[in-house]
Design a protein around this motif. Sequence first.
Motif, PDB file in Angstrom:
ATOM      1  N   GLU A 181       0.816  -1.217   0.000  1.00 52.90           N
ATOM      2  CA  GLU A 181       0.000   0.000   0.000  1.00 52.90           C
ATOM      3  C   GLU A 181       0.851   1.270   0.000  1.00 52.90           C
ATOM      4  O   GLU A 181       0.312   2.380  -0.128  1.00 52.90           O
ATOM      5  CB  GLU A 181      -0.971   0.010   1.178  1.00 52.90           C
ATOM      6  N   ASN A 199      -3.117  -4.655  -8.723  1.00 55.42           N
ATOM      7  CA  ASN A 199      -4.321  -4.453  -7.902  1.00 55.42           C
ATOM      8  C   ASN A 199      -4.459  -5.540  -6.841  1.00 55.42           C
ATOM      9  O   ASN A 199      -4.789  -5.261  -5.684  1.00 55.42           O
ATOM     10  CB  ASN A 199      -5.563  -4.426  -8.794  1.00 55.42           C
ATOM     11  N   GLY A 239      -2.442  -5.120  -3.781  1.00 50.14           N
ATOM     12  CA  GLY A 239      -2.820  -4.033  -2.883  1.00 50.14           C
ATOM     13  C   GLY A 239      -2.064  -2.749  -3.137  1.00 50.14           C
ATOM     14  O   GLY A 239      -2.053  -1.848  -2.300  1.00 50.14           O
TER      15      GLY A 239
END
Length: 226
Positions: free
Chosen positions: A165, A181, A184
């Motif tokens: 992230e 995707n 994350g």
Amino acid sequence: MMLKAVIFDLDGVITDTAHLHFLAWRSVAEEIGITIDEDFNAELKGISRMESLKRILRHGGKEDAFSDKQCLALAGKKNARYVQSLASLTEASMLPGIRELLADIRAAKVKTGLASVSLNAPGILHALGIASAFDFCADASRIICSKPDPEIFLAACEGLNVRPEEAIGIEDAAAGVEAINAAGMLSVGIGPGLERAAMQLCSTRELTWNRLTDFWTSRTVSIRNS
């Protein structure tokens, strides 16, 4: 949240060796009676060598015609021809804007990683003169699951010691965008047909450090306010 890493795919993002792959696969396919064109070759973007061979054999109706040993030999023949063609690569073979982007990322003290399934990736980076621009390159030989599985992007994050992230991933293939995707990470797609990317750009000419940081800021603000 701070942006800590930018992780790149190789083919179609840093340089474009897709046509060299096509010529090598086409010559091998012709020898076993299978015809492929560049439209079919586009379906092999971001796919490992053995998976590409499986798709070619399936395309030619010969999925069960070769033993595992013969398949390894076919894949090896393709790679030998492809590696030979890489001699044509120079520092001028980088896609527009990439050299400047890598320099800007380095100046901002953000980490850079490579998540390419190409076993030839290290040699290609050296041929382009940018091997030192990357803090970590995921080892494709240790990857079990090809894109769209997120394994190689997660490996790149681990090697850079960042959380997914905290990173942006850049791809030119649908399977690669799905992998980003699924990991994350925040995804950037280069080229058409990548609607699942969080940001889609037409070409690497639009891929600038300012655009990436503006995009990161807008997304993180949006998430914080949601």
